[in-house]
Design a protein around this motif. Structure first.
Motif, PDB file in Angstrom:
ATOM      1  N   TYR A 211       0.835  -1.195   0.000  1.00  0.00           N
ATOM      2  CA  TYR A 211       0.000   0.000   0.000  1.00  0.00           C
ATOM      3  C   TYR A 211       0.871   1.247   0.000  1.00  0.00           C
ATOM      4  CZ  TYR A 211      -3.905  -3.019   1.388  1.00  0.00           C
ATOM      5  OH  TYR A 211      -4.858  -4.002   1.433  1.00  0.00           O
ATOM      6  N   ARG A 212       0.336   2.305  -0.585  1.00  0.00           N
ATOM      7  CA  ARG A 212       1.035   3.590  -0.564  1.00  0.00           C
ATOM      8  C   ARG A 212       0.617   4.340   0.704  1.00  0.00           C
ATOM      9  NH1 ARG A 212       3.879   5.914  -4.547  1.00  0.00           N
ATOM     10  NH2 ARG A 212       3.064   4.432  -6.094  1.00  0.00           N
ATOM     11  N   ASP A 213       0.985   3.763   1.844  1.00  0.00           N
ATOM     12  CA  ASP A 213       0.609   4.369   3.120  1.00  0.00           C
ATOM     13  C   ASP A 213       1.793   4.468   4.078  1.00  0.00           C
ATOM     14  OD1 ASP A 213       0.912   1.678   3.671  1.00  0.00           O
ATOM     15  OD2 ASP A 213      -0.977   1.448   4.733  1.00  0.00           O
ATOM     16  N   GLY A 214       2.994   4.438   3.503  1.00  0.00           N
ATOM     17  CA  GLY A 214       4.191   4.653   4.309  1.00  0.00           C
ATOM     18  C   GLY A 214       4.447   6.138   4.483  1.00  0.00           C
ATOM     19  N   PRO A 215       5.606   6.502   5.033  1.00  0.00           N
ATOM     20  CA  PRO A 215       5.951   7.927   5.181  1.00  0.00           C
ATOM     21  C   PRO A 215       5.890   8.649   3.829  1.00  0.00           C
ATOM     22  CG  PRO A 215       7.501   6.546   6.379  1.00  0.00           C
ATOM     23  CD  PRO A 215       6.653   5.620   5.560  1.00  0.00           C
ATOM     24  N   HIS A 216       5.236   9.799   3.801  1.00  0.00           N
ATOM     25  CA  HIS A 216       5.089  10.591   2.573  1.00  0.00           C
ATOM     26  C   HIS A 216       4.401   9.773   1.474  1.00  0.00           C
ATOM     27  CE1 HIS A 216       7.771  13.281   4.680  1.00  0.00           C
ATOM     28  NE2 HIS A 216       8.716  12.359   4.705  1.00  0.00           N
ATOM     29  N   ARG A 217       3.479   8.894   1.884  1.00  0.00           N
ATOM     30  CA  ARG A 217       2.713   8.041   0.967  1.00  0.00           C
ATOM     31  C   ARG A 217       3.606   7.079   0.175  1.00  0.00           C
ATOM     32  NH1 ARG A 217      -2.491  10.055  -0.066  1.00  0.00           N
ATOM     33  NH2 ARG A 217      -3.277  10.869   1.905  1.00  0.00           N
ATOM     34  N   GLU A 218       4.736   6.737   0.723  1.00  0.00           N
ATOM     35  CA  GLU A 218       5.612   5.779   0.067  1.00  0.00           C
ATOM     36  C   GLU A 218       5.002   4.380   0.138  1.00  0.00           C
ATOM     37  OE1 GLU A 218      10.324   4.407   0.140  1.00  0.00           O
ATOM     38  OE2 GLU A 218       9.605   6.076   1.365  1.00  0.00           O
ATOM     39  N   ARG A 219       5.208   3.603  -0.914  1.00  0.00           N
ATOM     40  CA  ARG A 219       4.732   2.226  -0.921  1.00  0.00           C
ATOM     41  C   ARG A 219       5.486   1.426   0.136  1.00  0.00           C
ATOM     42  NH1 ARG A 219       6.593  -0.060  -5.098  1.00  0.00           N
ATOM     43  NH2 ARG A 219       5.058  -1.715  -5.469  1.00  0.00           N
ATOM     44  N   GLN A 220       4.746   0.538   0.824  1.00  0.00           N
ATOM     45  CA  GLN A 220       5.406  -0.273   1.836  1.00  0.00           C
ATOM     46  C   GLN A 220       4.779  -1.655   1.921  1.00  0.00           C
ATOM     47  OE1 GLN A 220       5.066   0.890   5.948  1.00  0.00           O
ATOM     48  NE2 GLN A 220       2.957   1.587   5.758  1.00  0.00           N
ATOM     49  N   VAL A 221       5.576  -2.598   2.399  1.00  0.00           N
ATOM     50  CA  VAL A 221       5.130  -3.963   2.630  1.00  0.00           C
ATOM     51  C   VAL A 221       4.327  -4.027   3.925  1.00  0.00           C
ATOM     52  CG1 VAL A 221       5.896  -6.315   3.152  1.00  0.00           C
ATOM     53  CG2 VAL A 221       7.114  -4.957   1.431  1.00  0.00           C
ATOM     54  N   THR A 222       3.156  -4.665   3.875  1.00  0.00           N
ATOM     55  CA  THR A 222       2.453  -5.045   5.100  1.00  0.00           C
ATOM     56  C   THR A 222       2.359  -6.561   5.097  1.00  0.00           C
ATOM     57  OG1 THR A 222       0.245  -4.886   4.119  1.00  0.00           O
ATOM     58  CG2 THR A 222       1.152  -2.903   5.131  1.00  0.00           C
ATOM     59  N   TYR A 223       2.530  -7.177   6.268  1.00  0.00           N
ATOM     60  CA  TYR A 223       2.753  -8.624   6.295  1.00  0.00           C
ATOM     61  C   TYR A 223       2.142  -9.275   7.525  1.00  0.00           C
ATOM     62  CZ  TYR A 223       5.395 -13.016   6.838  1.00  0.00           C
ATOM     63  OH  TYR A 223       5.760 -14.330   7.024  1.00  0.00           O
ATOM     64  N   GLY A 224       1.637 -10.478   7.312  1.00  0.00           N
ATOM     65  CA  GLY A 224       1.343 -11.365   8.422  1.00  0.00           C
ATOM     66  C   GLY A 224      -0.115 -11.488   8.799  1.00  0.00           C
ATOM     67  N   ARG A 225      -0.360 -12.266   9.837  1.00  0.00           N
ATOM     68  CA  ARG A 225      -1.693 -12.624  10.308  1.00  0.00           C
ATOM     69  C   ARG A 225      -2.583 -11.414  10.542  1.00  0.00           C
ATOM     70  NH1 ARG A 225      -2.214 -14.222  16.348  1.00  0.00           N
ATOM     71  NH2 ARG A 225      -3.050 -12.094  16.443  1.00  0.00           N
ATOM     72  N   SER A 226      -2.034 -10.399  11.187  1.00  0.00           N
ATOM     73  CA  SER A 226      -2.802  -9.180  11.449  1.00  0.00           C
ATOM     74  C   SER A 226      -2.136  -7.950  10.854  1.00  0.00           C
ATOM     75  CB  SER A 226      -3.018  -8.994  12.959  1.00  0.00           C
ATOM     76  OG  SER A 226      -3.813 -10.031  13.480  1.00  0.00           O
ATOM     77  N   GLN A 227      -1.197  -8.177   9.942  1.00  0.00           N
ATOM     78  CA  GLN A 227      -0.589  -7.132   9.114  1.00  0.00           C
ATOM     79  C   GLN A 227       0.187  -6.082   9.914  1.00  0.00           C
ATOM     80  OE1 GLN A 227      -1.489  -6.899   5.066  1.00  0.00           O
ATOM     81  NE2 GLN A 227      -0.764  -8.773   6.040  1.00  0.00           N
ATOM     82  N   THR A 228       1.491  -6.192   9.877  1.00  0.00           N
ATOM     83  CA  THR A 228       2.351  -5.152  10.420  1.00  0.00           C
ATOM     84  C   THR A 228       3.157  -4.561   9.268  1.00  0.00           C
ATOM     85  OG1 THR A 228       3.887  -4.605  12.229  1.00  0.00           O
ATOM     86  CG2 THR A 228       4.337  -6.644  10.993  1.00  0.00           C
ATOM     87  N   THR A 229       3.604  -3.337   9.392  1.00  0.00           N
ATOM     88  CA  THR A 229       4.108  -2.602   8.237  1.00  0.00           C
ATOM     89  C   THR A 229       5.624  -2.439   8.243  1.00  0.00           C
ATOM     90  OG1 THR A 229       3.828  -0.464   9.345  1.00  0.00           O
ATOM     91  CG2 THR A 229       1.970  -1.294   8.053  1.00  0.00           C
ATOM     92  N   GLU A 230       6.127  -2.303   7.033  1.00  0.00           N
ATOM     93  CA  GLU A 230       7.567  -2.135   6.800  1.00  0.00           C
ATOM     94  C   GLU A 230       8.137  -0.961   7.576  1.00  0.00           C
ATOM     95  OE1 GLU A 230      10.347  -1.072   2.884  1.00  0.00           O
ATOM     96  OE2 GLU A 230       8.320  -1.900   2.633  1.00  0.00           O
ATOM     97  N   TYR A 231       7.418   0.154   7.615  1.00  0.00           N
ATOM     98  CA  TYR A 231       7.909   1.332   8.333  1.00  0.00           C
ATOM     99  C   TYR A 231       7.310   1.428   9.737  1.00  0.00           C
ATOM    100  CZ  TYR A 231      10.009   2.740   3.937  1.00  0.00           C
ATOM    101  OH  TYR A 231      10.783   2.773   2.802  1.00  0.00           O
ATOM    102  N   GLY A 232       6.650   0.344  10.150  1.00  0.00           N
ATOM    103  CA  GLY A 232       6.133   0.266  11.505  1.00  0.00           C
ATOM    104  C   GLY A 232       6.932  -0.737  12.318  1.00  0.00           C
ATOM    105  N   ASN A 233       6.336  -1.928  12.548  1.00  0.00           N
ATOM    106  CA  ASN A 233       6.940  -2.908  13.440  1.00  0.00           C
ATOM    107  C   ASN A 233       7.403  -4.182  12.754  1.00  0.00           C
ATOM    108  OD1 ASN A 233       6.555  -1.405  15.933  1.00  0.00           O
ATOM    109  ND2 ASN A 233       4.375  -1.797  15.668  1.00  0.00           N
ATOM    110  N   LEU A 234       7.506  -4.166  11.415  1.00  0.00           N
ATOM    111  CA  LEU A 234       7.948  -5.366  10.715  1.00  0.00           C
ATOM    112  C   LEU A 234       9.365  -5.772  11.127  1.00  0.00           C
ATOM    113  CD1 LEU A 234       7.407  -7.568   8.632  1.00  0.00           C
ATOM    114  CD2 LEU A 234       8.251  -6.010   6.851  1.00  0.00           C
TER     115      LEU A 234
END
Length: 227
Positions: free
Chosen positions: A33-56
């Motif tokens: 999704y384009r929901d990273g910093p400054h709308r950058e595309r990022q990976v979200t992953y897993g059972r309840s989805q954690t994000t590349e620029y969050g807690n991945l």
């Protein structure tokens, strides 16, 4: 917040549906999704989805430390996650998928991670603010998964106080859910607009008085959660 094991499981299953389409959770699912910093595309992953620029990074570090089947291949990525964009790194994405599909260690680590990083902080917030009802737990947990917390600016948009400050728990939850629904529905980010099914689900449960989560199934984005 004194949930039974069944009530906690129902909360987790509803969130699993919201995040990966299945009550049991899809441990290998990846979205971009384009929901990273400054709308950058990022990976979200897993059972309840954690994000590349969050807690991945934390999740993958836990997996590597646990000695999973793909630990050696994922270890070099620990210095890159959240630093170098990985949404287009096909090898990284395939490693995540493979680990989620075929390694029980990844599934165990994800269960521990989502409990530690999201569920426990959500319940600590609920306790501190005087909430006791299982449906309240579900609403609060959803906000921690979806937004990282109960967002302060949303709390200022409705009048009811939390129970710890003399407010009515059911009124607070109902007003919060409607405030969150309106915010999502009118958000400038169309990705968030599409998530209004989450508060709609909670409004359905509020309408039928399902505060103890005993009335099953719960329809979460058209998927039946039976507990």
């Amino acid at each position: 917040m004194n949930l039974t094991d069944r009530q906690k499981s129902i909360c987790e299953q509803v969130i699993n549906v919201f995040e990966s389409g299945s009550p049991q959770g899809n441990y290998s699912t990846i979205s971009i999704y384009r929901d990273g910093p400054h709308r950058e595309r990022q990976v979200t992953y897993g059972r309840s989805q954690t994000t590349e620029y969050g807690n991945l990074h934390e999740l993958i570090e836990m997996y590597v430390d646990a000695g999973g089947l793909f630990s050696d291949q994922l270890r070099p990525y620990l210095d890159r996650i959240g630093v170098i964009p990985l949404a287009d790194d096909l090898q990284f994405r395939q490693l995540l998928r493979n680990a989620g599909k075929s390694d029980p260690v990844m599934r165990r680590v994800q269960d521990e991670f989502f409990d530690l990083r999201y569920f426990r902080p959500a319940m600590a917030w609920a306790d501190a603010n005087g909430f006791t009802l299982p449906l309240s737990a579900l609403v609060i947990y959803d906000s921690f998964i979806h937004s990282g917390s109960i967002l302060g600016f949303l709390r200022k948009r409705f009048p009811e106080s939390p129970p710890a400050k003399g407010g009515n728990e059911k009124t607070w939850i109902a007003e919060y859910v409607e405030t969150r629904r309106s915010w999502l529905a009118n958000h400038e980010n169309t990705i968030l607009q599409k998530t209004v099914y989450r508060p709609h689900c909670f409004q359905n449960e509020i309408a039928r008085g399902n505060w103890d989560l005993s009335q099953l199934p719960i329809m979460a984005n058209r998927v039946a959660v039976t507990g």
